[in-house]
Design an enzyme around this catalytic site. Structure first.
Site, PDB file in Angstrom:
ATOM      1  N   ASN A 113       0.859  -1.554  -0.153  1.00 49.40           N
ATOM      2  CA  ASN A 113       0.071   0.443   0.423  1.00 49.40           C
ATOM      3  C   ASN A 113       1.052   1.062  -0.260  1.00 49.40           C
ATOM      4  O   ASN A 113       1.528   1.606   0.824  1.00 49.40           O
ATOM      5  CB  ASN A 113      -0.937  -0.144   1.176  1.00 49.40           C
ATOM      6  CG  ASN A 113      -1.248   1.132   1.291  1.00 49.40           C
ATOM      7  OD1 ASN A 113      -1.620   2.213   0.557  1.00 49.40           O
ATOM      8  ND2 ASN A 113      -2.282   0.852   2.448  1.00 49.40           N
ATOM      9  N   LYS A 166       0.139   4.704  -0.021  1.00 47.94           N
ATOM     10  CA  LYS A 166      -0.449   5.694   0.337  1.00 47.94           C
ATOM     11  C   LYS A 166      -0.324   6.377  -0.566  1.00 47.94           C
ATOM     12  O   LYS A 166      -0.166   6.945  -1.587  1.00 47.94           O
ATOM     13  CB  LYS A 166       0.100   5.659   1.450  1.00 47.94           C
ATOM     14  CG  LYS A 166      -0.330   4.183   2.695  1.00 47.94           C
ATOM     15  CD  LYS A 166       0.186   4.525   3.672  1.00 47.94           C
ATOM     16  CE  LYS A 166       0.265   3.464   5.215  1.00 47.94           C
ATOM     17  NZ  LYS A 166       0.228   2.861   6.255  1.00 47.94           N
ATOM     18  N   HIS A 211      -9.630   1.079   5.206  1.00 50.73           N
ATOM     19  CA  HIS A 211      -8.206   2.115   5.739  1.00 50.73           C
ATOM     20  C   HIS A 211      -8.115   2.054   6.779  1.00 50.73           C
ATOM     21  O   HIS A 211      -9.422   3.436   6.944  1.00 50.73           O
ATOM     22  CB  HIS A 211      -7.083   2.154   4.953  1.00 50.73           C
ATOM     23  CG  HIS A 211      -5.926   2.837   5.701  1.00 50.73           C
ATOM     24  ND1 HIS A 211      -5.431   2.959   6.454  1.00 50.73           N
ATOM     25  CD2 HIS A 211      -4.938   0.905   4.812  1.00 50.73           C
ATOM     26  CE1 HIS A 211      -3.832   2.575   6.500  1.00 50.73           C
ATOM     27  NE2 HIS A 211      -3.457   1.724   5.700  1.00 50.73           N
ATOM     28  N   GLU A 271      -7.097   4.892   7.931  1.00 51.18           N
ATOM     29  CA  GLU A 271      -6.558   6.248   7.777  1.00 51.18           C
ATOM     30  C   GLU A 271      -7.502   7.080   6.789  1.00 51.18           C
ATOM     31  O   GLU A 271      -7.877   8.153   7.158  1.00 51.18           O
ATOM     32  CB  GLU A 271      -5.264   6.549   6.674  1.00 51.18           C
ATOM     33  CG  GLU A 271      -3.474   6.742   7.332  1.00 51.18           C
ATOM     34  CD  GLU A 271      -2.649   6.013   6.388  1.00 51.18           C
ATOM     35  OE1 GLU A 271      -2.330   5.287   5.492  1.00 51.18           O
ATOM     36  OE2 GLU A 271      -1.750   5.365   7.598  1.00 51.18           O
ATOM     37  N   GLU A 311      -5.284  -4.796  11.004  1.00 50.86           N
ATOM     38  CA  GLU A 311      -4.240  -3.731  10.485  1.00 50.86           C
ATOM     39  C   GLU A 311      -4.588  -2.855  11.930  1.00 50.86           C
ATOM     40  O   GLU A 311      -5.343  -2.212  12.182  1.00 50.86           O
ATOM     41  CB  GLU A 311      -3.888  -2.256   9.809  1.00 50.86           C
ATOM     42  CG  GLU A 311      -3.866  -3.558   8.085  1.00 50.86           C
ATOM     43  CD  GLU A 311      -3.270  -2.471   7.594  1.00 50.86           C
ATOM     44  OE1 GLU A 311      -2.241  -2.702   6.890  1.00 50.86           O
ATOM     45  OE2 GLU A 311      -3.545  -1.091   7.143  1.00 50.86           O
ATOM     46  N   GLY A 314       3.192   2.293  10.448  1.00 50.59           N
ATOM     47  CA  GLY A 314       4.190   3.907  10.556  1.00 50.59           C
ATOM     48  C   GLY A 314       4.708   3.737  12.518  1.00 50.59           C
ATOM     49  O   GLY A 314       5.333   4.635  12.155  1.00 50.59           O
ATOM     50  N   SER A 353       4.071  -1.983  10.119  1.00 46.47           N
ATOM     51  CA  SER A 353       5.477  -2.309  10.735  1.00 46.47           C
ATOM     52  C   SER A 353       6.499  -3.277  10.198  1.00 46.47           C
ATOM     53  O   SER A 353       6.826  -4.255  10.593  1.00 46.47           O
ATOM     54  CB  SER A 353       6.133  -1.101  11.996  1.00 46.47           C
ATOM     55  OG  SER A 353       5.688   0.165  12.664  1.00 46.47           O
TER      56      SER A 353
HETATM   57  P1  13P Z   1       3.584   0.425   7.613  1.00 48.80           P
HETATM   58  O1  13P Z   1       3.648  -0.849   7.294  1.00 48.80           O
HETATM   59  O2  13P Z   1       4.105   1.688   7.203  1.00 48.80           O
HETATM   60  O3  13P Z   1       3.378   0.128   8.849  1.00 48.80           O
HETATM   61  O4  13P Z   1       1.935   1.204   7.065  1.00 48.80           O
HETATM   62  C1  13P Z   1       1.214  -0.520   7.249  1.00 48.80           C
HETATM   63  C2  13P Z   1      -0.644   0.094   6.457  1.00 48.80           C
HETATM   64  O5  13P Z   1      -1.321   1.206   6.883  1.00 48.80           O
HETATM   65  C3  13P Z   1      -0.270  -0.856   4.913  1.00 48.80           C
HETATM   66  O6  13P Z   1      -1.728  -0.299   4.872  1.00 48.80           O
END
Ligand code: 13P
Length: 262
Positions: free
Chosen positions: A12, A14, A104, A106, A174, A180, A220
């Site tokens: 992903n 983003k 997601h 976010e 997740e 992150g 992560s």
């Molecule tokens: P990270 O791998 O940067 O922690 O992000 C995970 C994520 O949100 C994948 O959709």
């Protein structure tokens, strides 16, 4: 990782990499895997670029016969009409997208997506032959108050309302606190929640769907910890954010079978 489920390693991106950077990245990832003699059939690789990259990446995958699946990061609940700025699942299907990320954290946090919106987006994806990658996860506060599984289980139950038993879906656990942050869940934590999410798929869609559906862990993930997750029976892959933007690192995650003998 379940015996009959093809592992899925999904990147992903983003809001990173424009369409020119996307071309360079996909080519580099492909060459890195080829150089390493990666066995294409052992794991499915999917990339989820921003909308503005999709046509370019589709063309590259097709022209160079690169065996990565393409996915989008979101879609509209609607199929067409006066919805400025929205993207229809019909358009994504025309771009050969196989997957679309839905719910997601976010989007839930910054765009106030409720469980109802997520469920409507799952329906929209399925209407257009896209496999929704349904994201669920608890915040640090939820974890403290309700434990790890309660919120993801409730989110998944809501997302699966009205979904047919033979639907092609993917679930991604997740934990919001792990995204992150550099602080991944432990393999055991991921296994416990992924097993519960598989039970939810079983209750909503039946035993066949539970056995077939891939449940991913995200938060992560990196090459140093992927093997631990993939050893767990109910973790069938990973949804990778930051580490999916670095070709060597993402290739090492995809090649988890080689460097640890899972
Ligand atoms: P990270 O791998 O940067 O922690 O992000 C995970 C994520 O949100 C994948 O959709």
């Amino acid at each position: 990782m379940g015996v009959n489920r093809l592992p899925l390693i999904a990147g992903n991106w983003k809001m990173n990499l424009d369409h020119l950077q996307a071309v360079a990245f996909v080519q580099k990832l492909h060459w890195t895997l080829k150089d390493a003699k990666h066995e294409e059939d052992s794991v499915e690789v999917a990339v989820f670029p921003p909308f503005t990259d999709l046509r370019t990446v589709q063309t590259l995958l097709d022209a160079d016969k690169i065996p990565f699946a393409l996915g989008a990061q979101d879609l509209s609940t609607k199929d067409s009409g006066a919805y400025t700025g929205e993207i229809s699942g019909a358009f994504l299907a025309q771009l050969d997208c196989r997957y679309v990320i839905i719910g997601h954290s976010e989007r839930r946090e910054y765009h106030a997506e409720t469980d109802e919106v997520v469920a409507a987006k799952v329906q929209a994806a399925l209407r257009h032959g896209l496999a929704p990658v349904i994201c669920v996860g608890e915040t640090a506060e939820d974890l403290e108050k309700h434990g790890a599984a309660a919120v993801p289980v409730a989110q998944l139950e809501a997302a699966l309302a009205g979904v047919a038993a033979d639907a092609d879906i993917v679930v991604a656990y997740e934990p919001v606190w792990a995204i992150g942050s550099g602080q991944a869940a432990t393999p055991q934590q991921a296994q416990d929640v992924c097993a519960k999410l598989r039970e939810v798929v079983g209750s909503a869609l039946g035993a066949d769907a539970a056995a077939r559906t891939r449940v991913l862990y995200g938060g992560s993930v990196k090459s140093a910890n992927i093997a631990g997750f993939m050893r767990e029976p109910d973790v069938d892959g990973a949804l990778v954010g930051g580490a999916s933007l670095v070709a060597d690192e993402f290739a090492a995650i995809i090649r988890y079978q080689k460097h640890v003998g899972v």
